[in-house]
Design an enzyme around this catalytic site. Sequence first.
Site, PDB file in Angstrom:
ATOM      1  N   GLU A 100       0.867  -1.174   0.000  1.00 40.30           N
ATOM      2  CA  GLU A 100       0.000   0.000   0.000  1.00 40.30           C
ATOM      3  C   GLU A 100       0.904   1.225   0.000  1.00 40.30           C
ATOM      4  O   GLU A 100       1.453   1.612   1.029  1.00 40.30           O
ATOM      5  CB  GLU A 100      -0.922  -0.020   1.230  1.00 40.30           C
ATOM      6  CG  GLU A 100      -1.887  -1.187   1.270  1.00 40.30           C
ATOM      7  CD  GLU A 100      -2.906  -1.156   0.142  1.00 40.30           C
ATOM      8  OE1 GLU A 100      -3.090  -0.079  -0.472  1.00 40.30           O
ATOM      9  OE2 GLU A 100      -3.518  -2.190  -0.134  1.00 40.30           O
TER      10      GLU A 100
ATOM     11  N   CYS B 161      -1.924   9.161   2.454  1.00 39.77           N
ATOM     12  CA  CYS B 161      -1.564   8.593   1.146  1.00 39.77           C
ATOM     13  C   CYS B 161      -2.623   8.882   0.087  1.00 39.77           C
ATOM     14  O   CYS B 161      -2.319   8.907  -1.103  1.00 39.77           O
ATOM     15  CB  CYS B 161      -1.318   7.100   1.259  1.00 39.77           C
ATOM     16  SG  CYS B 161      -2.733   6.139   1.826  1.00 39.77           S
TER      17      CYS B 161
END
Length: 455
Positions: A211, A245
Amino acid sequence: MKNSFISLQMQQKKYFHSGRTKSIEFRISMLKKLKEIIEENEQDILRALSNDLHKSITESYTSEISYVLKEIRFFIKYLNKLRKKERVRTPFINKPGKSYYQYEPYGTVLIISPWNYPFALLFSPLIGAIAAGNCIIAKPSEISKHTSNLIYRILSDNFDKEYITVVEGDAESVHSLINDHIDYIFFTGSTSIGKIIMKSAAEYLIPVTLELGGKNPCIVDSDVNIEVAARRIAWGKFFNAGQTCVAPDYVLLHRDIKDKFVEQLITTIKHFYTEKDFTHIVNDFHFDRLTKLMAEEKIIEGGICKKENLYISPTIITDIDHNSKLMNEEIFGPILPIIIYEDLEQEIVKLNESPKPLVLYYFSNDKFKHDKIINMTSSGSVCINGTIHILLSTELPFGGVGESGMGRYHGISSFETFSNKKSILKKSFWGDLKAVYPPYDTPLKILKKAIKFLY
């Protein structure tokens, strides 16, 4: 240190092969126990997050605690359903028989989490790994040291280390943990470190979920509700001081609404944020990195930097283009560059020439353009007329593509990520077709017709 890690991993292997973690009753009891632990330590968690990042109670609770509790409740409710066998069609050649698949845990999984959401981004995959029936080695970020210490305490005090263990330390400890005793790696962090993790995992053929991040574009077309768009973008960008993110990295703003949108965005930021409750930058390194990115750029709002408490105010930068130094790396901070565009088709071409982002955001009332963005670009996710709202649904799998990562999690996807989907065929001894076996003397013309029927 490496030998002690191997010893620990061997203990986890032994614990896993005892079959205890595969029991559905055990998994649910561990999830319930984890829920109780989190609720009991709520104030300590909030305090640790404040010490590491100066997070407000609201941001800490909504993005780190309630988010995790929601995942736990999901699995407690649906785990029995998720682990059931799934029957599939059995071809004639395998009849009498039955075909199905079922999920089995990998074994020992290594979860490496980042500093920006130091509690949630460790516990969210941890929950999926527990639900799938694995043993877990958790490696929190050493940068968010208060939260890391807290995670070590609450997990070590409440779970057998042969089942769940926490390893604190730097990159060297991570390297020592990756060996042939690990069955799966789940990493959240930067693309550069993700590549190192994947290279180390490849040596032992360990499957990975990465991720990562990237430059998430936020396109604002001319036909939008300017007030709503400004509110959603400001919230998505400056939540956790942009250290997210999935935060919009930059805005592509249609020239026709440039002045009105920028004015509304500034008004919104002034209304939303004060220094008192705004998240700070995590450390000196990232503070210096961000201030250098802002240097010599045209700041039209914000730009206040206080090194003594690592505060950078919400900042808007204009008069830049795709070649600006701000566009060379993921910003990961409270700096929002705005690039003006006129032709959506040209911007789509530029996006397709760039690394694939984790999320692409598009604001417009035109449904035809919605479909164009969805179908003509590639990204981990697409959110229309919203930003980090996309993370609010446990029903949507989350993850990147290309340089923004690989693999999916959240809800059902977490269970699938931490499980091996094992195919099973059970045949009867009755009805064995001898024509399947050598010597192969069936004419090709007949064989072709038979294959259509048998399969």
